[in-house]
Enzyme design. Structure first.
Site, PDB file in Angstrom:
ATOM      1  N   LYS A  49      10.018   5.439   7.200  1.00 26.70           N
ATOM      2  CA  LYS A  49      10.370   4.222   6.465  1.00 26.70           C
ATOM      3  C   LYS A  49      11.518   4.595   5.525  1.00 26.70           C
ATOM      4  O   LYS A  49      11.290   5.292   4.532  1.00 26.70           O
ATOM      5  CB  LYS A  49       9.182   3.757   5.624  1.00 26.70           C
ATOM      6  N   LYS A  78       6.935  -0.048  14.409  1.00 27.35           N
ATOM      7  CA  LYS A  78       6.034  -1.018  13.773  1.00 27.35           C
ATOM      8  C   LYS A  78       6.875  -2.129  13.165  1.00 27.35           C
ATOM      9  O   LYS A  78       7.674  -1.875  12.266  1.00 27.35           O
ATOM     10  CB  LYS A  78       5.232  -0.349  12.652  1.00 27.35           C
ATOM     11  N   ASP A 129      -3.720   1.350  11.596  1.00 26.42           N
ATOM     12  CA  ASP A 129      -3.291   1.980  10.348  1.00 26.42           C
ATOM     13  C   ASP A 129      -4.477   1.842   9.400  1.00 26.42           C
ATOM     14  O   ASP A 129      -4.739   0.741   8.893  1.00 26.42           O
ATOM     15  CB  ASP A 129      -2.043   1.306   9.769  1.00 26.42           C
ATOM     16  N   GLU A 150      -2.950   5.880  12.292  1.00 31.88           N
ATOM     17  CA  GLU A 150      -2.123   6.213  11.128  1.00 31.88           C
ATOM     18  C   GLU A 150      -2.990   6.346   9.880  1.00 31.88           C
ATOM     19  O   GLU A 150      -3.912   5.555   9.672  1.00 31.88           O
ATOM     20  CB  GLU A 150      -1.094   5.081  10.954  1.00 31.88           C
ATOM     21  N   SER A 184       0.871  -1.183   0.000  1.00 28.60           N
ATOM     22  CA  SER A 184       0.000   0.000   0.000  1.00 28.60           C
ATOM     23  C   SER A 184       0.907   1.231   0.000  1.00 28.60           C
ATOM     24  O   SER A 184       0.915   2.037   0.918  1.00 28.60           O
ATOM     25  CB  SER A 184      -0.948  -0.006   1.198  1.00 28.60           C
ATOM     26  N   GLU A 207       1.675  -9.263   6.640  1.00 21.81           N
ATOM     27  CA  GLU A 207       2.548  -9.004   7.787  1.00 21.81           C
ATOM     28  C   GLU A 207       2.335 -10.007   8.914  1.00 21.81           C
ATOM     29  O   GLU A 207       2.809  -9.804  10.036  1.00 21.81           O
ATOM     30  CB  GLU A 207       2.322  -7.569   8.303  1.00 21.81           C
ATOM     31  N   GLN A 220      -6.578  -1.374   7.287  1.00 21.29           N
ATOM     32  CA  GLN A 220      -5.432  -2.216   6.930  1.00 21.29           C
ATOM     33  C   GLN A 220      -4.809  -2.934   8.125  1.00 21.29           C
ATOM     34  O   GLN A 220      -4.391  -4.088   8.013  1.00 21.29           O
ATOM     35  CB  GLN A 220      -4.373  -1.357   6.233  1.00 21.29           C
ATOM     36  N   GLU A 221      -4.713  -2.227   9.273  1.00 29.48           N
ATOM     37  CA  GLU A 221      -4.017  -2.840  10.416  1.00 29.48           C
ATOM     38  C   GLU A 221      -4.640  -2.443  11.751  1.00 29.48           C
ATOM     39  O   GLU A 221      -4.875  -1.259  11.991  1.00 29.48           O
ATOM     40  CB  GLU A 221      -2.540  -2.394  10.439  1.00 29.48           C
ATOM     41  N   ASP A 254       1.728   8.497   7.278  1.00 25.81           N
ATOM     42  CA  ASP A 254       2.609   7.570   6.558  1.00 25.81           C
ATOM     43  C   ASP A 254       2.572   7.947   5.071  1.00 25.81           C
ATOM     44  O   ASP A 254       3.458   8.645   4.573  1.00 25.81           O
ATOM     45  CB  ASP A 254       2.138   6.129   6.804  1.00 25.81           C
ATOM     46  N   HIS A 307       8.562  -0.964   9.586  1.00 19.75           N
ATOM     47  CA  HIS A 307       8.830  -1.948   8.538  1.00 19.75           C
ATOM     48  C   HIS A 307       7.916  -1.694   7.337  1.00 19.75           C
ATOM     49  O   HIS A 307       7.130  -0.748   7.343  1.00 19.75           O
ATOM     50  CB  HIS A 307       8.588  -3.363   9.093  1.00 19.75           C
ATOM     51  N   ARG A 308       8.010  -2.565   6.303  1.00 28.09           N
ATOM     52  CA  ARG A 308       7.076  -2.571   5.175  1.00 28.09           C
ATOM     53  C   ARG A 308       6.364  -3.926   5.152  1.00 28.09           C
ATOM     54  O   ARG A 308       6.797  -4.871   5.829  1.00 28.09           O
ATOM     55  CB  ARG A 308       7.814  -2.382   3.835  1.00 28.09           C
ATOM     56  N   SER A 309       5.333  -4.017   4.337  1.00 25.37           N
ATOM     57  CA  SER A 309       4.621  -5.305   4.281  1.00 25.37           C
ATOM     58  C   SER A 309       5.499  -6.394   3.650  1.00 25.37           C
ATOM     59  O   SER A 309       5.419  -7.558   4.034  1.00 25.37           O
ATOM     60  CB  SER A 309       3.295  -5.158   3.548  1.00 25.37           C
ATOM     61  N   HIS A 351      -3.265  -5.685   2.228  1.00 25.17           N
ATOM     62  CA  HIS A 351      -2.403  -6.759   2.742  1.00 25.17           C
ATOM     63  C   HIS A 351      -3.084  -8.128   2.764  1.00 25.17           C
ATOM     64  O   HIS A 351      -2.456  -9.126   3.061  1.00 25.17           O
ATOM     65  CB  HIS A 351      -1.896  -6.417   4.154  1.00 25.17           C
TER      66      HIS A 351
HETATM   67  P1  PGA Z   1       3.097  -1.152   3.081  1.00 25.50           P
HETATM   68  O1  PGA Z   1       2.157  -1.058   4.343  1.00 25.50           O
HETATM   69  O2  PGA Z   1       4.443  -1.551   3.525  1.00 25.50           O
HETATM   70  O3  PGA Z   1       2.382  -2.173   2.243  1.00 25.50           O
HETATM   71  O4  PGA Z   1       3.066   0.224   2.457  1.00 25.50           O
HETATM   72  C1  PGA Z   1       2.584  -0.645   5.589  1.00 25.50           C
HETATM   73  C2  PGA Z   1       1.933   0.620   5.985  1.00 25.50           C
HETATM   74  O5  PGA Z   1       1.048   1.153   5.267  1.00 25.50           O
HETATM   75  O6  PGA Z   1       2.269   1.147   7.040  1.00 25.50           O
HETATM   76 ZN    ZN Z   2       0.721   2.862   6.783  1.00 28.14          ZN
END
Ligand code: PGA
Ligand code: ZN
Length: 403
Positions: free
Chosen positions: A329, A380, A234, A277, A42, A198, A156-157, A304, A357-359, A148
């Site tokens: 990131k 994260k 998130d 987020e 994402s 993740e 998403q999270e 983000d 981190h990233r996904s 994800h």
């Molecule tokens: P991504 O997701 O690594 O797929 O961008 C993580 C996030 O959105 O924080």
């Molecule tokens: Zn994010």
């Protein structure tokens, strides 16, 4: 002593089974560093550009390696990263690829640390980090969907936040217990769930039910553990936003931007959320400002996709009051220097900087060190799965080292 003697690049696997760039940096004095680029699903529209790994490697071998070998010192991160920018020549790393750039930048940092015999977090954070007494609280992704996982929550999270944990290790284990408790609660409700990118549970339920499940799981573990565990989100709202219709879509629900802000503000109060987020689209600085005004005194409103670790976008956020924290990131911006500049700018403006981190991830542990070096309130890293536990276990080791 830390003069770069060799840089080598290769393709390795990431946690989604996709190729990614890994870099090795060797110094004249025999110091060695290895790092690999993560990759988002994402991704924010304004991120630095990732190139296909084989193209990024070819471009880096041609343009970056000659500017590094025998020319810059791995111990001088600004010198290394300036060479990467010069080799790239664009403002978004579209020539080298942000994936090649970040792998080299992080590998050089590790080679610099190795050469002088310091742990990476100390090398990055300065020697005052030797007497570290505060540590980032890991945010554990326990339920999720969005980009994800298919057929799961729109948000998403859902992130466990063990803010009352007496140590990093206790926080790490608490998050794993919340992850397990979520599986129990889902099982009791007769809901089967696979895992998303993740490692979070990706059940076929709507957001409203996910709040009930996570709230229940967090309560059970908090009670058993005897310390405060909150949770956060998130939302990754850019993935929900239809710019033409000017609505956010979550399952069958549609919300106007004003309704989205009311919904989030209501959730912050109902669930005492510690962290929110990307609750709004990545272009909506004014909406972020209004929401931050409403709930920023009791939760972190973090950008983000809004900020993409970019100081220019962060400056716009600081001017408008959009958000009270930034997600960091390194691969969104391409180098550790750029990431540090964003942290510093945020701190000067009184904002928090959360490392992430990233996904798509590898066993690389650089972000654990970065989070400690920058005194991040949260990091994260996910909760379970080898590429996630690599960072969590490194945090446990750093905490042991530093006290
Ligand atoms: P991504 O997701 O690594 O797929 O961008 C993580 C996030 O959105 O924080
Ligand atoms: Zn994010």
């Amino acid at each position: 002593m830390t003069l770069v003697e060799a840089v080598s690049l290769r393709r390795v696997l990431d946690s989604r089974g996709n190729p990614t760039v890994e870099a090795d940096v060797l110094t004249e004095a025999g110091g060695f560093g290895r790092a690999a680029a993560p990759s988002g699903a994402s991704t924010g529209e304004f991120e630095a550009v990732e190139r296909p790994p084989s193209e990024a490697i070819a471009a880096a071998r041609e343009h970056a390696v000659p500017r590094l070998v025998g020319a810059v010192h791995a111990g001088n991160q600004r010198e290394v990263d300036a060479a990467l920018h010069a080799a790239d020549g664009t403002d978004d790393f579209s020539e080298l690829g942000a994936n090649a750039a970040v792998a080299i930048s992080m590998a050089a940092a590790k080679a610099g640390a190795d050469t002088v015999g310091l742990p990476l977090f100390q090398h990055l954070g300065g020697s005052f980090r030797g007497a570290q007494t505060t540590f980032p609280t890991p945010l554990g992704n326990v339920v999720g969907g969005g980009e994800h996982a298919a057929e799961a929550t729109a948000i998403q999270e859902f992130l466990a936040a063990p803010v009352g944990a007496p140590s990093v290790a206790e926080a790490v284990f608490a998050n794993a217990e919340v992850h397990a408790a979520v599986a129990d609660v889902l099982d009791e409700r007769g809901i089967a769930a696979a895992k998303g990118d993740e490692g979070a549970w990706a059940p076929p339920i709507d957001d409203a039910e996910a709040f009930e499940v996570v709230d229940e799981a967090v309560d059970r573990v908090a009670e058993a553990r005897g310390f405060e565990i909150r949770f956060g989100l998130d939302v990754a709202a850019s993935e929900m936003y239809d710019a033409d219709a000017e609505v956010y879509r979550a399952g069958d629900t549609e919300r106007t931007p004003a309704e989205q802000r009311d919904w989030i503000a209501g959730l912050v109060d109902e669930y005492d959320l510690a962290y929110v987020e990307d609750p709004l689209d990545e272009t909506d600085f004014d909406g972020f400002a209004e929401l931050t005004d409403r709930v920023g005194d009791r939760t972190l409103v973090c950008g983000d996709d809004l900020f993409v670790t970019n100081v220019e976008r962060l400056d716009r956020g600081i001017e408008t009051g959009a958000g009270n924290s930034i997600l960091i990131k390194p691969n969104q911006i391409g180098t550790l220097t750029d990431a540090f500049d964003a942290v510093e700018r945020a701190h000067r403006a009184g904002m928090d900087a959360v490392v992430s981190h990233r996904s798509g991830e590898t066993e690389d542990t650089t972000i654990a060190h970065l989070a400690v070096a920058t005194d991040a309130p949260f990091v994260k890293t996910g909760t379970v799965g080898g590429e996630r536990t690599a960072k969590l276990n490194e945090l446990v080791r750093i905490a042991e080292d530093a006290v």
